[in-house]
Design a protein around this motif. Structure first.
Motif, PDB file in Angstrom:
ATOM      1  N   TYR A  47       0.948  -1.115  -0.198  1.00 52.99           N
ATOM      2  CA  TYR A  47      -0.317   0.302  -0.079  1.00 52.99           C
ATOM      3  C   TYR A  47       1.049   1.379   0.282  1.00 52.99           C
ATOM      4  CZ  TYR A  47      -3.512  -2.742   0.984  1.00 52.99           C
ATOM      5  OH  TYR A  47      -4.920  -4.445   1.382  1.00 52.99           O
ATOM      6  N   ILE A  48       2.182   1.777   0.398  1.00 58.99           N
ATOM      7  CA  ILE A  48       2.619   2.579   0.681  1.00 58.99           C
ATOM      8  C   ILE A  48       3.892   2.280  -0.040  1.00 58.99           C
ATOM      9  CG2 ILE A  48       2.626   3.025   2.993  1.00 58.99           C
ATOM     10  CD1 ILE A  48       5.139   1.659   3.654  1.00 58.99           C
ATOM     11  N   SER A  49       4.199   1.044  -1.041  1.00 60.04           N
ATOM     12  CA  SER A  49       4.807   1.187  -1.767  1.00 60.04           C
ATOM     13  C   SER A  49       5.086   2.540  -2.937  1.00 60.04           C
ATOM     14  CB  SER A  49       4.936  -0.213  -2.292  1.00 60.04           C
ATOM     15  OG  SER A  49       4.359  -0.257  -2.967  1.00 60.04           O
ATOM     16  N   PRO A  50       4.023   2.678  -3.337  1.00 59.92           N
ATOM     17  CA  PRO A  50       3.943   3.286  -4.822  1.00 59.92           C
ATOM     18  C   PRO A  50       4.372   5.179  -4.290  1.00 59.92           C
ATOM     19  CG  PRO A  50       1.489   2.446  -4.789  1.00 59.92           C
ATOM     20  CD  PRO A  50       2.527   1.893  -3.346  1.00 59.92           C
ATOM     21  N   PHE A  51       3.903   5.593  -2.582  1.00 57.72           N
ATOM     22  CA  PHE A  51       5.114   6.754  -2.716  1.00 57.72           C
ATOM     23  C   PHE A  51       6.696   6.323  -2.353  1.00 57.72           C
ATOM     24  CE2 PHE A  51       7.456   8.772   1.107  1.00 57.72           C
ATOM     25  CZ  PHE A  51       6.661  10.186   0.303  1.00 57.72           C
ATOM     26  N   PHE A  52       6.748   5.777  -2.208  1.00 60.22           N
ATOM     27  CA  PHE A  52       8.408   5.198  -2.020  1.00 60.22           C
ATOM     28  C   PHE A  52       8.708   5.230  -3.692  1.00 60.22           C
ATOM     29  CE2 PHE A  52       7.092   4.380   2.039  1.00 60.22           C
ATOM     30  CZ  PHE A  52       7.998   4.753   3.147  1.00 60.22           C
ATOM     31  N   LEU A  53       8.435   4.494  -4.617  1.00 59.38           N
ATOM     32  CA  LEU A  53       8.602   4.872  -5.464  1.00 59.38           C
ATOM     33  C   LEU A  53       8.778   5.962  -6.351  1.00 59.38           C
ATOM     34  CD1 LEU A  53       6.794   1.331  -7.408  1.00 59.38           C
ATOM     35  CD2 LEU A  53       9.055   0.958  -6.306  1.00 59.38           C
ATOM     36  N   LEU A  54       7.691   6.344  -6.137  1.00 57.46           N
ATOM     37  CA  LEU A  54       7.516   8.079  -6.911  1.00 57.46           C
ATOM     38  C   LEU A  54       8.070   8.491  -6.497  1.00 57.46           C
ATOM     39  CD1 LEU A  54       4.128   8.294  -7.352  1.00 57.46           C
ATOM     40  CD2 LEU A  54       5.035   8.002  -9.100  1.00 57.46           C
ATOM     41  N   PHE A  55       8.616   8.865  -5.988  1.00 57.27           N
ATOM     42  CA  PHE A  55       9.581   9.678  -4.317  1.00 57.27           C
ATOM     43  C   PHE A  55      11.162   9.400  -4.689  1.00 57.27           C
ATOM     44  CE2 PHE A  55      12.859   9.824  -0.802  1.00 57.27           C
ATOM     45  CZ  PHE A  55      12.328  11.560  -0.824  1.00 57.27           C
ATOM     46  N   GLY A  56      11.260   8.188  -5.264  1.00 58.74           N
ATOM     47  CA  GLY A  56      12.556   7.594  -5.553  1.00 58.74           C
ATOM     48  C   GLY A  56      12.701   8.403  -7.445  1.00 58.74           C
ATOM     49  N   ILE A  57      12.066   8.137  -8.190  1.00 58.74           N
ATOM     50  CA  ILE A  57      11.989   8.650  -9.229  1.00 58.74           C
ATOM     51  C   ILE A  57      11.879   9.665  -9.685  1.00 58.74           C
ATOM     52  CG2 ILE A  57      10.666   8.429 -11.433  1.00 58.74           C
ATOM     53  CD1 ILE A  57       9.387   5.838 -11.065  1.00 58.74           C
ATOM     54  N   PHE A  58      10.744  10.334  -8.761  1.00 57.34           N
ATOM     55  CA  PHE A  58      10.582  11.684  -9.067  1.00 57.34           C
ATOM     56  C   PHE A  58      11.974  13.362  -8.190  1.00 57.34           C
ATOM     57  CE2 PHE A  58       7.224   9.629 -10.935  1.00 57.34           C
ATOM     58  CZ  PHE A  58       7.896  10.368 -12.352  1.00 57.34           C
ATOM     59  N   GLY A  59      12.334  12.583  -6.988  1.00 62.27           N
ATOM     60  CA  GLY A  59      12.606  13.234  -5.808  1.00 62.27           C
ATOM     61  C   GLY A  59      13.741  13.103  -5.690  1.00 62.27           C
ATOM     62  N   LEU A  60      14.357  11.289  -5.093  1.00 59.19           N
ATOM     63  CA  LEU A  60      15.362  10.926  -4.321  1.00 59.19           C
ATOM     64  C   LEU A  60      16.656  11.285  -5.825  1.00 59.19           C
ATOM     65  CD1 LEU A  60      16.962  10.581  -2.140  1.00 59.19           C
ATOM     66  CD2 LEU A  60      16.643   7.764  -2.761  1.00 59.19           C
ATOM     67  N   ALA A  61      16.061  10.435  -6.592  1.00 57.84           N
ATOM     68  CA  ALA A  61      17.311  10.482  -7.928  1.00 57.84           C
ATOM     69  C   ALA A  61      17.060  11.356  -8.078  1.00 57.84           C
ATOM     70  CB  ALA A  61      16.138   9.284  -9.183  1.00 57.84           C
TER      71      ALA A  61
END
Length: 335
Positions: A47-61
């Motif tokens: 359930y919380i994985s979409p946030f971390f995926l989007l954060f990793g792609i558009f934030g952390l990277a």
């Protein structure tokens, strides 16, 4: 007569021997139960994985890539150049324009964030007092938030125009000299902070209003029986119960306030904006300075260094605000 010992075995007391207890058979877990247990353990992370995926792609990277760019000479056309290490950071910190932008950013930030929070709490308290047509007033409060920043800049640039602005015209009617809104430092900061407050006060008001409506009404009834007035109830019940929400609003206002760009970029005579934060950089913010270095000077490496310095500055101020807000609200709750 002979008695078969195999059929009736006697014990020492003459009674029949007890039958051996049956051994428990291992219970087999069905496929459905296994999937149910697997879903119970794994589903929260899914359930919380979409946030971390989007954060990793558009934030952390992008953040890590910006750090990589900041360590090189980088031109928008030629691309990556030589590795320069921390030279871009050193060059930025030696620029007077950078420190001028830092001072302007903090000035506009303080002029916008503190009044914005105070007014938002007050308006939320008024909306929480069972007004008639409450939905209408809530929608009216949120309306400035959905207005495009360019439109807000056009409106307020005409309001704060030095020669034919509405505010200076009204001040002239009462005998006050026109204020140089686009020439002096402090008036320009007040004008830009007013635009920021106009756009974001309603958004913070609705967040605080939602938190106020979650406060148990039994507390107010008990306080009323004890003789506490509305003001006493507000500071003794409402404010301590809003501790977490106030902390959230302060942190988000800090992040947004230190990244002011649209209002400062478009502010100027007729809403055209100068792009440089005024003739002498009176209201040039860090983001405006970053944009100027990156595109006007075509130095992406140094612009990336400015972005990382801004990130560290926001992180530092956010942590300080979090600690101060939590301490103040905790003390208020103890009292």
């Amino acid at each position: 007569m002979t008695v078969s010992t195999s059929s009736t075995r006697r014990t020492g007391t003459g009674g029949p021997a007890p039958a051996p207890a049956p051994q428990p058979q291992p219970r087999r877990i069905g496929w459905g139960q296994r999937m149910s247990r697997f879903d119970l353990k794994v589903s929260p992370y899914l359930y919380i994985s979409p946030f971390f995926l989007l954060f990793g792609i558009f934030g952390l990277a992008p953040l890590l890539y910006t750090a990589y760019v900041a360590l090189h000479q980088w031109h928008p056309i030629g691309g990556k150049g030589d590795f320069v290490g921390l030279d871009n950071f050193t060059a930025v910190l030696q620029q007077d324009q950078f420190w001028n932008a830092v001072g302007n950013t903090f000035s506009i930030f303080l002029l916008s964030t503190i009044p914005q929070l105070v007014v938002a709490v007050f308006i939320a308290a008024v909306l929480d007092s069972n007004l008639r047509a409450g939905t209408f007033w809530r929608m009216g409060v949120l309306l400035p938030y959905i207005v495009a920043p360019v439109s807000v800049a056009l409106i307020f640039s005409n309001l704060f125009a030095e020669q034919f602005g509405i505010i200076n015209t009204l001040l002239g009617y009462v005998g006050i000299d026109p204020i140089p809104w686009t020439s002096d430092v402090v008036p320009s900061h007040i004008a830009i902070a007013t635009m920021v407050n106009f756009r974001w006060t309603g958004y913070n008001t609705l967040i605080l209003l939602a938190a106020m409506q979650a406060v148990p009404r039994d507390l107010y009834e008990a306080a009323t029986i004890d003789g506490a007035g509305r003001v006493r109830q507000f500071f003794s019940i409402t404010v301590p119960m809003l501790k977490a929400t106030i902390t959230f609003v302060v942190i988000t206002s800090t992040i947004g306030g230190l990244q002011i760009f649209d209002e400062a970029r478009m502010f100027g005579p007729g809403g055209s904006g100068s792009g440089r934060g005024g003739p002498d950089g009176q209201w040039k913010t860090i983001t405006l300075y970053l944009w100027e270095v990156g595109w006007n000077s075509a130095n992406f490496g140094r612009a990336a260094a400015i972005a990382w310095l801004l990130f560290l500055l926001i992180l530092l101020v956010g942590v300080v605000n979090f600690l101060l807000t939590r301490r103040i609200s905790s003390q208020g709750g103890d009292r």
